[in-house]
Design an enzyme around this catalytic site. Structure first.
Site, PDB file in Angstrom:
ATOM      1  N   HIS A   1      -7.119  -6.556  -0.222  1.00  0.00           N
ATOM      2  CA  HIS A   1      -6.057  -5.551  -0.294  1.00  0.00           C
ATOM      3  C   HIS A   1      -4.982  -5.819   0.754  1.00  0.00           C
ATOM      4  O   HIS A   1      -3.803  -5.544   0.529  1.00  0.00           O
ATOM      5  CB  HIS A   1      -6.669  -4.163  -0.091  1.00  0.00           C
ATOM      6  CG  HIS A   1      -5.677  -3.054  -0.060  1.00  0.00           C
ATOM      7  ND1 HIS A   1      -5.107  -2.511  -1.195  1.00  0.00           N
ATOM      8  CD2 HIS A   1      -5.120  -2.365   0.982  1.00  0.00           C
ATOM      9  CE1 HIS A   1      -4.273  -1.551  -0.874  1.00  0.00           C
ATOM     10  NE2 HIS A   1      -4.253  -1.441   0.448  1.00  0.00           N
TER      11      HIS A   1
ATOM     12  N   ASP B   1       0.849  -1.188   0.000  1.00  0.00           N
ATOM     13  CA  ASP B   1       0.000   0.000   0.000  1.00  0.00           C
ATOM     14  C   ASP B   1       0.891   1.247   0.000  1.00  0.00           C
ATOM     15  O   ASP B   1       1.733   1.380  -0.878  1.00  0.00           O
ATOM     16  CB  ASP B   1      -0.950  -0.062   1.209  1.00  0.00           C
ATOM     17  CG  ASP B   1      -1.961   1.061   1.249  1.00  0.00           C
ATOM     18  OD1 ASP B   1      -2.970   0.984   0.515  1.00  0.00           O
ATOM     19  OD2 ASP B   1      -1.746   2.026   2.006  1.00  0.00           O
TER      20      ASP B   1
ATOM     21  N   TYR C   1      -1.638  11.381   2.308  1.00  0.00           N
ATOM     22  CA  TYR C   1      -2.502  11.645   1.148  1.00  0.00           C
ATOM     23  C   TYR C   1      -2.526  13.133   0.814  1.00  0.00           C
ATOM     24  O   TYR C   1      -2.550  13.512  -0.363  1.00  0.00           O
ATOM     25  CB  TYR C   1      -3.919  11.152   1.439  1.00  0.00           C
ATOM     26  CG  TYR C   1      -4.020   9.655   1.485  1.00  0.00           C
ATOM     27  CD1 TYR C   1      -4.231   8.917   0.321  1.00  0.00           C
ATOM     28  CD2 TYR C   1      -3.882   8.960   2.680  1.00  0.00           C
ATOM     29  CE1 TYR C   1      -4.323   7.535   0.350  1.00  0.00           C
ATOM     30  CE2 TYR C   1      -3.966   7.576   2.723  1.00  0.00           C
ATOM     31  CZ  TYR C   1      -4.178   6.868   1.557  1.00  0.00           C
ATOM     32  OH  TYR C   1      -4.257   5.500   1.583  1.00  0.00           O
TER      33      TYR C   1
END
Length: 343
Positions: free
Chosen positions: A323, A157, A267
Protein backbone atom coordinates in the site's frame (compact mmCIF):
# COMPACT_ATOMS: atom_id res chain seq x y z
CA UNK A 1 -27.76 14.04 7.57
CA UNK A 2 -30.81 12.31 6.15
CA UNK A 3 -32.56 9.45 7.87
CA UNK A 4 -30.86 6.82 5.70
CA UNK A 5 -27.45 8.27 6.47
CA UNK A 6 -28.19 8.23 10.22
CA UNK A 7 -29.06 4.55 9.89
CA UNK A 8 -25.89 3.76 7.92
CA UNK A 9 -23.73 5.62 10.41
CA UNK A 10 -25.39 3.75 13.29
CA UNK A 11 -24.58 0.42 11.62
CA UNK A 12 -20.97 1.47 11.08
CA UNK A 13 -20.69 2.60 14.70
CA UNK A 14 -22.07 -0.73 15.96
CA UNK A 15 -19.45 -2.59 13.93
CA UNK A 16 -16.88 -0.22 15.40
CA UNK A 17 -17.98 -1.22 18.90
CA UNK A 18 -17.68 -4.89 17.95
CA UNK A 19 -14.13 -4.42 16.73
CA UNK A 20 -13.40 -2.45 19.88
CA UNK A 21 -13.92 -5.60 21.96
CA UNK A 22 -11.10 -7.33 20.11
CA UNK A 23 -8.83 -4.31 20.48
CA UNK A 24 -9.53 -4.13 24.22
CA UNK A 25 -8.70 -7.83 24.56
CA UNK A 26 -5.44 -7.33 22.66
CA UNK A 27 -4.48 -4.36 24.84
CA UNK A 28 -5.32 -6.29 28.00
CA UNK A 29 -3.15 -9.24 26.96
CA UNK A 30 -0.28 -6.88 26.13
CA UNK A 31 -0.60 -5.33 29.57
CA UNK A 32 -0.63 -8.72 31.30
CA UNK A 33 2.53 -9.82 29.47
CA UNK A 34 4.50 -6.81 30.67
CA UNK A 35 2.66 -4.14 32.65
CA UNK A 36 5.72 -1.99 33.37
CA UNK A 37 6.87 -2.00 29.75
CA UNK A 38 3.30 -1.36 28.59
CA UNK A 39 2.94 1.75 30.79
CA UNK A 40 6.47 3.00 30.06
CA UNK A 41 6.00 2.75 26.31
CA UNK A 42 2.62 4.43 26.52
CA UNK A 43 4.11 7.56 28.07
CA UNK A 44 7.41 7.54 26.19
CA UNK A 45 8.38 11.02 25.00
CA UNK A 46 10.19 12.02 21.84
CA UNK A 47 11.41 15.60 22.15
CA UNK A 48 14.37 15.53 19.76
CA UNK A 49 13.71 15.66 16.02
CA UNK A 50 15.37 12.79 14.11
CA UNK A 51 18.19 14.08 11.86
CA UNK A 52 16.57 12.67 8.70
CA UNK A 53 13.77 15.23 8.99
CA UNK A 54 16.30 18.06 8.64
CA UNK A 55 18.14 16.60 5.68
CA UNK A 56 18.79 19.60 3.37
CA UNK A 57 18.85 17.26 0.39
CA UNK A 58 15.09 16.83 0.79
CA UNK A 59 14.39 20.55 0.48
CA UNK A 60 13.63 23.54 2.66
CA UNK A 61 10.95 23.80 5.34
CA UNK A 62 8.40 26.61 5.37
CA UNK A 63 4.86 27.52 6.42
CA UNK A 64 1.90 29.12 4.72
CA UNK A 65 -0.99 30.76 6.58
CA UNK A 66 -4.41 29.94 5.11
CA UNK A 67 -7.83 31.15 6.26
CA UNK A 68 -8.15 28.91 9.30
CA UNK A 69 -4.99 26.82 9.47
CA UNK A 70 -1.23 27.08 9.06
CA UNK A 71 0.29 24.41 6.82
CA UNK A 72 3.86 23.20 6.99
CA UNK A 73 5.56 22.06 3.81
CA UNK A 74 8.91 21.00 2.41
CA UNK A 75 9.85 22.32 -1.03
CA UNK A 76 12.64 21.45 -3.44
CA UNK A 77 13.31 22.83 -6.92
CA UNK A 78 13.37 26.19 -8.66
CA UNK A 79 10.36 28.40 -7.92
CA UNK A 80 10.22 29.31 -11.62
CA UNK A 81 9.46 25.71 -12.57
CA UNK A 82 5.91 24.23 -12.63
CA UNK A 83 4.40 23.14 -9.33
CA UNK A 84 4.11 19.49 -8.32
CA UNK A 85 2.05 19.21 -5.14
CA UNK A 86 2.37 16.02 -3.05
CA UNK A 87 -0.40 15.15 -0.58
CA UNK A 88 0.23 12.32 1.91
CA UNK A 89 -2.15 9.81 3.45
CA UNK A 90 -2.77 8.14 6.83
CA UNK A 91 -0.76 7.55 8.96
CA UNK A 92 1.97 9.54 7.23
CA UNK A 93 3.28 13.08 6.79
CA UNK A 94 5.43 15.00 4.29
CA UNK A 95 8.36 12.62 4.79
CA UNK A 96 6.58 9.81 2.94
CA UNK A 97 7.44 11.70 -0.28
CA UNK A 98 11.21 11.82 0.38
CA UNK A 99 12.03 9.83 -2.77
CA UNK A 100 9.82 12.03 -4.97
CA UNK A 101 11.15 15.31 -3.56
CA UNK A 102 14.61 14.37 -4.79
CA UNK A 103 13.48 12.84 -8.08
CA UNK A 104 11.25 15.50 -9.61
CA UNK A 105 12.92 18.71 -8.41
CA UNK A 106 14.99 18.87 -11.59
CA UNK A 107 11.91 19.81 -13.61
CA UNK A 108 9.37 20.92 -10.97
CA UNK A 109 8.98 22.97 -7.86
CA UNK A 110 8.08 19.95 -5.70
CA UNK A 111 6.10 20.72 -2.55
CA UNK A 112 5.22 18.03 0.00
CA UNK A 113 2.77 19.25 2.63
CA UNK A 114 1.73 18.17 6.08
CA UNK A 115 -2.04 18.10 5.77
CA UNK A 116 -3.97 19.86 8.52
CA UNK A 117 -3.76 17.91 11.75
CA UNK A 118 -0.45 16.29 10.80
CA UNK A 119 3.19 16.95 11.60
CA UNK A 120 4.06 20.62 12.00
CA UNK A 121 0.84 21.90 10.42
CA UNK A 122 -1.94 23.43 12.50
CA UNK A 123 -4.22 21.07 14.39
CA UNK A 124 -7.71 22.58 14.70
CA UNK A 125 -9.94 20.61 17.05
CA UNK A 126 -13.27 19.03 16.17
CA UNK A 127 -14.31 16.44 13.61
CA UNK A 128 -15.92 18.95 11.24
CA UNK A 129 -12.56 20.65 10.71
CA UNK A 130 -11.45 17.53 8.82
CA UNK A 131 -14.33 17.30 6.36
CA UNK A 132 -13.69 17.00 2.63
CA UNK A 133 -14.73 20.61 2.20
CA UNK A 134 -12.02 21.76 4.61
CA UNK A 135 -9.33 19.53 3.11
CA UNK A 136 -9.97 20.54 -0.49
CA UNK A 137 -10.29 24.15 0.63
CA UNK A 138 -6.74 23.98 1.96
CA UNK A 139 -5.42 22.89 -1.43
CA UNK A 140 -7.41 25.60 -3.22
CA UNK A 141 -5.85 28.27 -1.01
CA UNK A 142 -2.39 26.73 -0.97
CA UNK A 143 -1.74 26.73 -4.72
CA UNK A 144 -2.05 30.53 -5.18
CA UNK A 145 -0.32 31.10 -1.84
CA UNK A 146 2.69 29.31 -3.32
CA UNK A 147 2.54 31.62 -6.34
CA UNK A 148 0.85 29.29 -8.83
CA UNK A 149 -2.52 28.98 -10.56
CA UNK A 150 -2.34 25.21 -11.22
CA UNK A 151 -0.28 22.14 -10.41
CA UNK A 152 0.47 18.53 -11.10
CA UNK A 153 -1.44 17.04 -8.17
CA UNK A 154 -0.18 13.79 -6.62
CA UNK A 155 -1.98 12.10 -3.73
CA UNK A 156 -1.56 8.82 -1.86
CA UNK A 157 -4.14 7.09 0.36
CA UNK A 158 -6.10 9.87 2.12
CA UNK A 159 -4.11 12.38 0.10
CA UNK A 160 -5.45 10.55 -2.95
CA UNK A 161 -9.01 11.02 -1.70
CA UNK A 162 -8.35 14.76 -1.27
CA UNK A 163 -6.83 14.87 -4.77
CA UNK A 164 -9.85 13.10 -6.31
CA UNK A 165 -12.24 15.56 -4.65
CA UNK A 166 -10.13 18.57 -5.56
CA UNK A 167 -9.89 17.59 -9.22
CA UNK A 168 -13.68 17.26 -9.37
CA UNK A 169 -14.29 20.62 -7.73
CA UNK A 170 -11.45 22.70 -9.17
CA UNK A 171 -10.31 21.17 -12.48
CA UNK A 172 -8.94 24.51 -13.68
CA UNK A 173 -6.24 24.27 -10.98
CA UNK A 174 -5.08 20.77 -11.98
CA UNK A 175 -2.70 20.18 -14.88
CA UNK A 176 -2.53 16.41 -14.38
CA UNK A 177 -3.76 14.15 -11.59
CA UNK A 178 -1.81 11.21 -10.15
CA UNK A 179 -3.35 8.99 -7.47
CA UNK A 180 -1.54 6.23 -5.59
CA UNK A 181 -3.49 3.42 -3.91
CA UNK A 182 -6.72 5.27 -3.40
CA UNK A 183 -9.98 4.36 -5.20
CA UNK A 184 -12.26 6.94 -6.73
CA UNK A 185 -14.51 8.21 -3.90
CA UNK A 186 -17.71 7.53 -5.86
CA UNK A 187 -16.91 3.82 -6.04
CA UNK A 188 -15.67 2.79 -2.61
CA UNK A 189 -18.78 2.82 -0.39
CA UNK A 190 -20.98 0.79 -2.73
CA UNK A 191 -18.15 -1.66 -3.46
CA UNK A 192 -17.48 -2.19 0.26
CA UNK A 193 -21.14 -2.93 0.95
CA UNK A 194 -21.19 -5.62 -1.76
CA UNK A 195 -17.76 -7.17 -1.26
CA UNK A 196 -17.19 -9.16 1.94
CA UNK A 197 -13.41 -9.17 1.61
CA UNK A 198 -13.25 -5.39 1.30
CA UNK A 199 -15.67 -5.01 4.21
CA UNK A 200 -13.34 -7.08 6.40
CA UNK A 201 -10.31 -5.10 5.25
CA UNK A 202 -12.10 -1.87 6.20
CA UNK A 203 -12.58 -2.85 9.85
CA UNK A 204 -10.27 -0.06 11.04
CA UNK A 205 -12.43 2.63 9.39
CA UNK A 206 -15.38 1.51 11.52
CA UNK A 207 -13.24 1.09 14.62
CA UNK A 208 -11.98 4.68 14.23
CA UNK A 209 -15.57 5.96 14.70
CA UNK A 210 -15.38 4.97 18.38
CA UNK A 211 -14.08 7.76 20.66
CA UNK A 212 -10.81 7.55 22.64
CA UNK A 213 -10.06 3.84 22.21
CA UNK A 214 -8.46 4.18 18.73
CA UNK A 215 -6.11 6.81 20.14
CA UNK A 216 -5.15 4.49 23.01
CA UNK A 217 -4.56 1.61 20.59
CA UNK A 218 -2.43 3.85 18.37
CA UNK A 219 -0.23 5.05 21.26
CA UNK A 220 0.14 1.67 22.97
CA UNK A 221 3.30 -0.46 22.90
CA UNK A 222 5.36 2.44 21.54
CA UNK A 223 3.17 2.95 18.46
CA UNK A 224 2.96 -0.72 17.60
CA UNK A 225 -0.13 -0.04 15.45
CA UNK A 226 1.89 2.42 13.36
CA UNK A 227 4.85 0.07 13.06
CA UNK A 228 2.71 -2.90 12.01
CA UNK A 229 0.90 -0.80 9.42
CA UNK A 230 4.03 0.63 7.79
CA UNK A 231 6.55 -2.22 8.01
CA UNK A 232 4.60 -5.21 9.34
CA UNK A 233 4.97 -8.48 7.45
CA UNK A 234 1.19 -8.65 6.85
CA UNK A 235 0.98 -5.61 4.63
CA UNK A 236 3.80 -3.18 5.29
CA UNK A 237 6.61 -2.01 3.03
CA UNK A 238 8.00 -5.02 1.19
CA UNK A 239 11.49 -3.63 0.57
CA UNK A 240 14.21 -2.11 2.74
CA UNK A 241 13.23 1.43 1.77
CA UNK A 242 11.81 2.24 5.22
CA UNK A 243 14.65 2.03 7.72
CA UNK A 244 14.68 2.10 11.53
CA UNK A 245 15.57 5.80 11.31
CA UNK A 246 12.57 6.42 9.05
CA UNK A 247 10.31 4.56 11.48
CA UNK A 248 11.59 6.70 14.33
CA UNK A 249 10.73 9.80 12.28
CA UNK A 250 7.14 8.57 11.98
CA UNK A 251 6.90 7.90 15.71
CA UNK A 252 8.30 11.35 16.43
CA UNK A 253 5.68 12.90 14.14
CA UNK A 254 2.79 11.25 15.99
CA UNK A 255 4.15 11.90 19.48
CA UNK A 256 2.99 15.49 19.80
CA UNK A 257 -0.30 16.66 21.28
CA UNK A 258 -3.26 16.07 18.96
CA UNK A 259 -1.08 14.23 16.45
CA UNK A 260 -3.21 11.08 16.61
CA UNK A 261 -6.75 12.36 17.21
CA UNK A 262 -6.78 14.77 14.29
CA UNK A 263 -5.69 12.23 11.65
CA UNK A 264 -8.33 9.85 13.00
CA UNK A 265 -10.85 12.64 12.55
CA UNK A 266 -10.40 12.33 8.78
CA UNK A 267 -12.20 8.98 9.00
CA UNK A 268 -14.78 10.26 11.46
CA UNK A 269 -15.61 13.22 9.23
CA UNK A 270 -15.82 10.99 6.14
CA UNK A 271 -18.67 8.99 7.69
CA UNK A 272 -20.45 11.98 9.22
CA UNK A 273 -20.14 14.30 6.23
CA UNK A 274 -20.14 11.98 3.19
CA UNK A 275 -19.83 12.96 -0.45
CA UNK A 276 -23.13 14.12 -1.95
CA UNK A 277 -24.20 12.79 -5.35
CA UNK A 278 -24.26 16.32 -6.73
CA UNK A 279 -20.53 16.60 -5.98
CA UNK A 280 -19.65 13.70 -8.31
CA UNK A 281 -18.34 15.15 -11.55
CA UNK A 282 -16.32 13.79 -14.41
CA UNK A 283 -12.59 14.42 -14.19
CA UNK A 284 -11.50 15.25 -17.71
CA UNK A 285 -7.89 16.06 -16.87
CA UNK A 286 -5.30 13.38 -17.73
CA UNK A 287 -5.29 11.07 -14.73
CA UNK A 288 -3.11 8.16 -13.67
CA UNK A 289 -3.63 5.60 -10.90
CA UNK A 290 -0.57 3.71 -9.67
CA UNK A 291 -1.50 0.72 -7.53
CA UNK A 292 0.62 -1.50 -5.33
CA UNK A 293 -0.51 -5.12 -5.14
CA UNK A 294 -1.51 -6.62 -2.85
CA UNK A 295 -2.87 -3.80 -0.70
CA UNK A 296 -3.71 -4.86 2.85
CA UNK A 297 -6.48 -2.24 3.02
CA UNK A 298 -7.94 -2.00 -0.48
CA UNK A 299 -8.87 -4.55 -3.15
CA UNK A 300 -7.25 -4.30 -6.57
CA UNK A 301 -10.69 -4.62 -8.21
CA UNK A 302 -11.50 -1.08 -7.07
CA UNK A 303 -9.03 0.45 -9.51
CA UNK A 304 -10.79 0.12 -12.91
CA UNK A 305 -14.10 1.31 -11.42
CA UNK A 306 -12.70 4.84 -11.63
CA UNK A 307 -12.93 4.66 -15.41
CA UNK A 308 -16.65 5.49 -15.24
CA UNK A 309 -15.77 8.92 -13.84
CA UNK A 310 -12.43 9.58 -15.55
CA UNK A 311 -12.44 9.42 -19.39
CA UNK A 312 -8.67 9.97 -19.75
CA UNK A 313 -7.40 7.34 -17.31
CA UNK A 314 -4.08 5.49 -17.22
CA UNK A 315 -3.65 2.58 -14.79
CA UNK A 316 -0.31 1.14 -13.71
CA UNK A 317 0.07 -1.82 -11.34
CA UNK A 318 3.17 -2.80 -9.38
CA UNK A 319 2.53 -6.38 -8.42
CA UNK A 320 5.16 -6.67 -5.67
CA UNK A 321 4.52 -3.32 -3.96
CA UNK A 322 2.58 -2.67 -0.76
CA UNK A 323 0.00 0.00 0.00
CA UNK A 324 2.90 2.36 0.80
CA UNK A 325 3.90 2.29 -2.82
CA UNK A 326 5.86 5.53 -3.24
CA UNK A 327 8.16 4.51 -0.37
CA UNK A 328 8.20 0.79 -1.13
CA UNK A 329 8.99 0.96 -4.86
CA UNK A 330 10.12 4.54 -5.52
CA UNK A 331 12.07 3.74 -8.68
CA UNK A 332 9.10 2.08 -10.35
CA UNK A 333 6.67 4.76 -9.16
CA UNK A 334 8.93 7.58 -10.33
CA UNK A 335 9.37 5.90 -13.71
CA UNK A 336 5.60 5.70 -14.25
CA UNK A 337 5.17 9.33 -13.20
CA UNK A 338 7.87 10.54 -15.62
CA UNK A 339 6.28 8.60 -18.46
CA UNK A 340 2.87 10.07 -17.66
CA UNK A 341 4.17 13.63 -17.35
CA UNK A 342 6.10 13.40 -20.63
CA UNK A 343 3.29 11.73 -22.58
Amino acid sequence: MGLMHYFQFAVVFLFGLWYSLWVILHLFLSFIKGPITFVTNFFKKRDVMPPCLNDPDLGSHDFVHLEDVRLHYVAKGDEKKPLMLLVHGFPEFWYSWRYQLREFSSEYRVVAIDQRGYGDSGKPSGVKNYSTEKLTGDIKQLIPALGYSRCVLVGHDWGGAVAWHFAMRHPEMVEKLIVLNCPHPATFASYMRKNREQFKKSWYMMFFQVPILPEIAFWSNDFQFLERALIGKNGGVKSDKTTAADMEAYKYCFSSKGAVTNPLNYYRAAFRYPLAKKDIRLIEKPTMIIWGCPDMALNKELVPLAGKFVPDLTIQYIEDASHWIQQDKPNEVNKFIWEFLNK
